[in-house]
Design an enzyme around this catalytic site. Structure first.
Site, PDB file in Angstrom:
ATOM      1  CG  ASN A   1      -1.830 125.832  24.531  1.00  0.00           C
ATOM      2  OD1 ASN A   1      -0.817 124.998  24.368  1.00  0.00           O
ATOM      3  ND2 ASN A   1      -2.614 124.763  24.292  1.00  0.00           N
ATOM      4  CE  LYS A   2       0.026 121.932  26.843  1.00  0.00           C
ATOM      5  NZ  LYS A   2      -0.205 121.798  25.919  1.00  0.00           N
TER       6      LYS A   2
END
Ligand SMILES: Cc1ncc(COP(=O)(O)O)c(C=O)c1O
Length: 373
Positions: free
Chosen positions: A180-181
């Protein structure tokens, strides 16, 4: 979920880079890891970067290699991901929670200073959601009290404050590359520092306590297997090459959300720009206004039922069951108010306009009638 909360942005360049590594015989501790480390070091203008298996591993290595240990107090925000405080507890040091600023959602330097005691050794500063923390004020306080500063830049690769990259301003900084980064390695992290001795120690501890002068079965000090594979680093390096494009795409998504949501007086939106710096957008988190009678969890359940990925960013650390001993000691009114009213919306590089329209329309349906202006 019809519209997920997050989604990685993997192109053919990343796939080719991973496949190329799989065609070699070197799958760990090889040239691609070194190139990935060099790219991140250059990006933050520091001499040392050490790739590790996760952001959590990177934070743990920083705490341990800086000699923070049993009984030492380390100040950290509670309004963040639990790993920031866990890394302190792994070394039997004591997290001491400070409150946050209601606008940037970063540690409030006044609350931080008020938490300092004779046992305080360090501060873990988190650049929450990719908005830079007030580093000039934090570094000034840290210097005055002779405290170590670890920057948890896990959510903030590419963020900047007064010309300095997030992660490059303290004694050590840590990035994380979970999917999700901003950029991902699948799982992975990176420690950056200007301190050569610290870098050597972290590099050794990552690899079972082996220094460059040790052979494979010589372990100079207690270490861990916090290595990251060449396969992960190939993905990370290819993503790193696209970082500027990725940051711009994410800023465009944040701007598009802002344009659609600014008419709802019930909502507090994140700042779109950071004066004197740059936001590296990690998530897009809106907050119900203090005067709004709406229940955040009601909105959350409604969005989820409509197939829209959303999350409680963040559930404060001091209110987690694994931090029961901290629950009553901490007085964090801003953290508790903000956390009870915040909600992360779907946010990723390739979020389409139609999906964003649907998210905003569904969210608007829950907002009070007459509040749209
Ligand atoms: C602020 C913060 N610190 C630490 C971490 C831990 O990173 P990882 O999940 O790679 O261990 C994360 C990532 O989720 C994070 O958001």
């Amino acid at each position: 979920m019809k519209i997920p909360l997050s989604s990685p942005d993997i192109t053919e360049a990343e796939i080719d880079a991973v496949v190329a590594v799989l065609r070699t015989s070197r799958l760990s501790l090889g040239p691609v890891t070194e190139r990935f480390e060099a790219a991140v070091a250059e990006f933050v203008s520091l001499p040392h970067a050490i790739a590790v298996s996760s952001g959590t591993a990177g934070l743990h290595l920083c705490v341990r290699a800086l000699g923070i240990g049993e009984g030492d107090e380390v100040i950290v925000p509670s309004f963040t991901f639990i790993a920031a405080a866990n890394a302190i507890r792994y070394e039997r040091a004591v997290p001491v929670f400070a409150d946050i600023d209601a606008t940037t959602l970063n540690i409030d330097p006044r609350s931080m200073e008020a938490a300092i005691t004779p046992r305080t050794r360090a501060i873990v500063v988190v650049h929450t959601f990719g908005i830079p923390a007030d580093m000039p004020a934090i570094l000034e306080i840290a210097e005055r009290h002779r405290l170590l500063v670890i920057e948890d830049a896990c959510e903030a690769i590419g963020a900047e404050h007064t010309g300095h990259k997030a992660g490059s301003m303290g004694h050590a900084g840590v990035f994380a590359f979970y999917p999700n980064k901003q950029i991902t390695t699948g799982e992975g992290g990176m420690v950056v520092t200007r301190d050569e001795a610290l870098a050597r120690r972290i590099r050794a501890m990552r690899n079972q306590g082996r220094y460059e002068t040790d052979d494979w079965f010589q372990h100079t000090e207690l270490g861990y297997n916090y290595r990251i594979s060449e396969i992960n680093c190939a993905l990370g390096l290819a993503q790193m090459m696209r970082l500027e494009e990725i940051l711009q795409k994410r800023a465009a998504v944040a701007t598009a959300y802002h344009q659609r949501l600014t008419r709802y007086q019930d909502l507090i939106l994140p700042p779109l720009a950071f004066p004197g710096g740059r936001i590296s957008w990690f998530v897009y988190v809106v907050r119900l206004g203090d005067g709004s009678p709406l229940q955040r969890d009601h909105v959350l359940r409604g969005l989820t039922a409509a197939g829209i990925g959303c999350g409680r960013y963040f559930a404060p650390i001091h209110l987690q069951p694994s931090y029961a001993a901290w629950r009553n000691a901490a007085h964090l009114p801003v953290t508790e108010t903000v956390a009870a009213r915040s909600l992360a919306l779907p946010f990723f590089n390739n979020l389409e306009t139609a999906a964003m329209d649907e998210v905003c329309a569904t969210l608007g349906h829950f907002l009070l009638p007459g509040q749209a202006g």
